[in-house]
Design an enzyme around this catalytic site. Sequence first.
Site, PDB file in Angstrom:
ATOM      1  N   GLU A  46      -7.574  -5.373   4.116  1.00 15.29           N
ATOM      2  CA  GLU A  46      -6.799  -4.136   3.894  1.00 15.29           C
ATOM      3  C   GLU A  46      -5.566  -4.486   3.051  1.00 15.29           C
ATOM      4  O   GLU A  46      -4.965  -5.557   3.245  1.00 15.29           O
ATOM      5  CB  GLU A  46      -6.342  -3.617   5.268  1.00 15.29           C
ATOM      6  CG  GLU A  46      -5.361  -2.445   5.208  1.00 15.29           C
ATOM      7  CD  GLU A  46      -4.767  -2.095   6.591  1.00 15.29           C
ATOM      8  OE1 GLU A  46      -4.521  -3.009   7.403  1.00 15.29           O
ATOM      9  OE2 GLU A  46      -4.550  -0.895   6.829  1.00 15.29           O
ATOM     10  N   ASN A 106      -4.318   4.897   1.947  1.00 15.74           N
ATOM     11  CA  ASN A 106      -4.652   3.498   2.236  1.00 15.74           C
ATOM     12  C   ASN A 106      -6.166   3.413   2.010  1.00 15.74           C
ATOM     13  O   ASN A 106      -6.946   3.917   2.814  1.00 15.74           O
ATOM     14  CB  ASN A 106      -4.259   3.182   3.690  1.00 15.74           C
ATOM     15  CG  ASN A 106      -4.433   1.715   4.031  1.00 15.74           C
ATOM     16  OD1 ASN A 106      -5.129   0.985   3.340  1.00 15.74           O
ATOM     17  ND2 ASN A 106      -3.806   1.297   5.125  1.00 15.74           N
ATOM     18  N   LYS A 123      -8.413   5.510   4.441  1.00 16.03           N
ATOM     19  CA  LYS A 123      -8.207   5.300   5.889  1.00 16.03           C
ATOM     20  C   LYS A 123      -7.894   6.605   6.615  1.00 16.03           C
ATOM     21  O   LYS A 123      -6.944   7.318   6.254  1.00 16.03           O
ATOM     22  CB  LYS A 123      -7.080   4.293   6.083  1.00 16.03           C
ATOM     23  CG  LYS A 123      -6.840   3.851   7.516  1.00 16.03           C
ATOM     24  CD  LYS A 123      -5.793   2.731   7.531  1.00 16.03           C
ATOM     25  CE  LYS A 123      -5.510   2.163   8.885  1.00 16.03           C
ATOM     26  NZ  LYS A 123      -4.527   1.052   8.822  1.00 16.03           N
ATOM     27  N   GLU A 142       2.926   3.531   8.568  1.00 19.19           N
ATOM     28  CA  GLU A 142       1.769   4.034   7.797  1.00 19.19           C
ATOM     29  C   GLU A 142       1.766   5.562   7.697  1.00 19.19           C
ATOM     30  O   GLU A 142       1.372   6.115   6.679  1.00 19.19           O
ATOM     31  CB  GLU A 142       0.458   3.557   8.427  1.00 19.19           C
ATOM     32  CG  GLU A 142       0.180   2.097   8.151  1.00 19.19           C
ATOM     33  CD  GLU A 142      -1.272   1.732   8.405  1.00 19.19           C
ATOM     34  OE1 GLU A 142      -2.169   2.312   7.775  1.00 19.19           O
ATOM     35  OE2 GLU A 142      -1.505   0.856   9.248  1.00 19.19           O
ATOM     36  N   CYS A 168      -8.977  -1.329   9.120  1.00 20.39           N
ATOM     37  CA  CYS A 168      -8.110  -1.775  10.206  1.00 20.39           C
ATOM     38  C   CYS A 168      -8.185  -0.914  11.462  1.00 20.39           C
ATOM     39  O   CYS A 168      -9.135  -1.006  12.209  1.00 20.39           O
ATOM     40  CB  CYS A 168      -6.673  -1.923   9.716  1.00 20.39           C
ATOM     41  SG  CYS A 168      -5.693  -2.906  10.886  1.00 20.39           S
ATOM     42  N   ASN A 193      -4.764  -5.704   8.856  1.00 23.87           N
ATOM     43  CA  ASN A 193      -3.451  -6.360   8.972  1.00 23.87           C
ATOM     44  C   ASN A 193      -2.978  -6.024  10.380  1.00 23.87           C
ATOM     45  O   ASN A 193      -2.460  -4.929  10.619  1.00 23.87           O
ATOM     46  CB  ASN A 193      -2.433  -5.769   7.992  1.00 23.87           C
ATOM     47  CG  ASN A 193      -2.636  -6.162   6.543  1.00 23.87           C
ATOM     48  OD1 ASN A 193      -1.922  -6.975   5.992  1.00 23.87           O
ATOM     49  ND2 ASN A 193      -3.622  -5.546   5.901  1.00 23.87           N
TER      50      ASN A 193
HETATM   51  N1  CDV Z   1      -2.937  -1.935   9.825  1.00 20.76           N
HETATM   52  C1  CDV Z   1      -3.297  -1.430  11.027  1.00 20.76           C
HETATM   53  O1  CDV Z   1      -3.970  -0.421  11.093  1.00 20.76           O
HETATM   54  N2  CDV Z   1      -2.835  -2.096  12.130  1.00 20.76           N
HETATM   55  C2  CDV Z   1      -3.102  -1.646  13.464  1.00 20.76           C
HETATM   56  C3  CDV Z   1      -2.001  -2.076  14.398  1.00 20.76           C
HETATM   57  C4  CDV Z   1      -0.742  -1.367  14.136  1.00 20.76           C
HETATM   58  C5  CDV Z   1      -2.389  -1.845  15.856  1.00 20.76           C
HETATM   59  C6  CDV Z   1      -4.422  -2.169  14.007  1.00 20.76           C
HETATM   60  O2  CDV Z   1      -5.175  -1.362  14.562  1.00 20.76           O
HETATM   61  O3  CDV Z   1      -4.684  -3.359  13.919  1.00 20.76           O
END
Ligand code: CDV
Length: 310
Positions: A46, A106, A123, A142, A168, A193
Site C-alpha cells: 500500500e 488510496n 480503498k 486516512e 490494508c 502499512n
Molecule cells: N493502513 C491501514 O489501513 N492500517 C490499518 C491500521 C490503522 C489498523 C490496518 O488495518 O492495518
Amino acid sequence: MRRIRVAAAQMGPIQKAETREQVVARMIALMDDAAGKGADFIVYPELALTTFFPRWYHADRAEADHWFEAQMPGPQTQPLFDRAREHGMAMSFGYAELTPDGHHFNTSILVDKSGAIIGKYRKIHLPGHDEYDEERAFQHLEKRYFEPGDLGFPVWRMLGGIFGMCICNDRRWPETYRVMGLQGVEMVVLGFNTPSVNSQKGEEGIEQRMFHHRLSLQAGAYQNATWVVAVAKAGSEDGHHLMGGTMIVDPDGFIVAQLGHEDDGVLVHDCDLDATRFGKETIFDFARHRRIAHYGLITGRVGAEPPPEE
Ligand code: CDV
C-alpha cells in the site's frame, strides 16, 4: 495445474525525505531480483511510492497533495512500468491517487505483463479519523486525506487466472473477500502499512497485531477458497514503526510462505490456481450452499443495533 510464480515485494521503511526517484529505484531492484527468480507477477505494498503520510497532520489538507500522483504512469513511475514490460512481469502496487477532477483516493492498480493498467481498486474501508486527535499516541488521518473508494471490489482475468485487490484495513473485513469470492476470485493481492502498536491502546503490540493480521488473511482465503498475497511496508519511518508480516496464504487457509524481516526483499512462491477448485466445488460451493434470504442485514444495515433491553 495453473502455476503463477508470485513475488511479494516487501518494502522497508520510506522516510519522509526520500524522493519518488529513490523509491522507484528500490522497487526496480526488487523487480530485478524477482525476475532473476522467475516471477510472473510482483506485488508491492500500500502507498508504495511514499512514506505512510496519513500519520502527519496538515491543517490545510491541500498541503498533503504532494504525496499524491496526478498521473499513472507519470514521469517518475514510468521507469517501473518500462522495466516490468522488459521482464514480461505483471505487477500491482499502491499509491495515493489525485484524479483530474480533484478527488483523492488510496488506490492500487493491476498491470499486465505488457505494461497496460488493466485494473484499479480504491480503498473502501478507510481506518482512522479526519481531525487531529490528541488522545492518540500518533495520528492516522486516512479519513482526512482520502475519500472512500468508489469502484467496488472488481476482479480481473490475467495470466490465465482471476485476480482481485484490496488494501490494508480492507483485509480485516469478511465482506471484502466474499464480494470477490462471488466473482470467482482465485488470488487476492493486497499491500499494508500497519503500525506495530495500536495508537489508542498501547498494550496492543506487535504480537496481537500480527495475530489479527494472520487471522484475517487465513479466514478470507479459506472461506473463499482463494490465494491471498499480503505485502508489508515495514520498519521505522521517521520513528514510527510498521510491522512486517509479508506472507502468502493458500486456498485452504495455510500460510505457505512468509518473510521474517522488515527490509526490502522478495518472497517468491509458486501458486497453483487450480488449488482453489476443491474448496470452490465442495464446502464453499456458493451456488449450492449460500442462503441469501437470510443475509439481508449485511447490506441493509451499517452499524450494530442490539435488540431492546427487557
Ligand atoms: N493502513 C491501514 O489501513 N492500517 C490499518 C491500521 C490503522 C489498523 C490496518 O488495518 O492495518
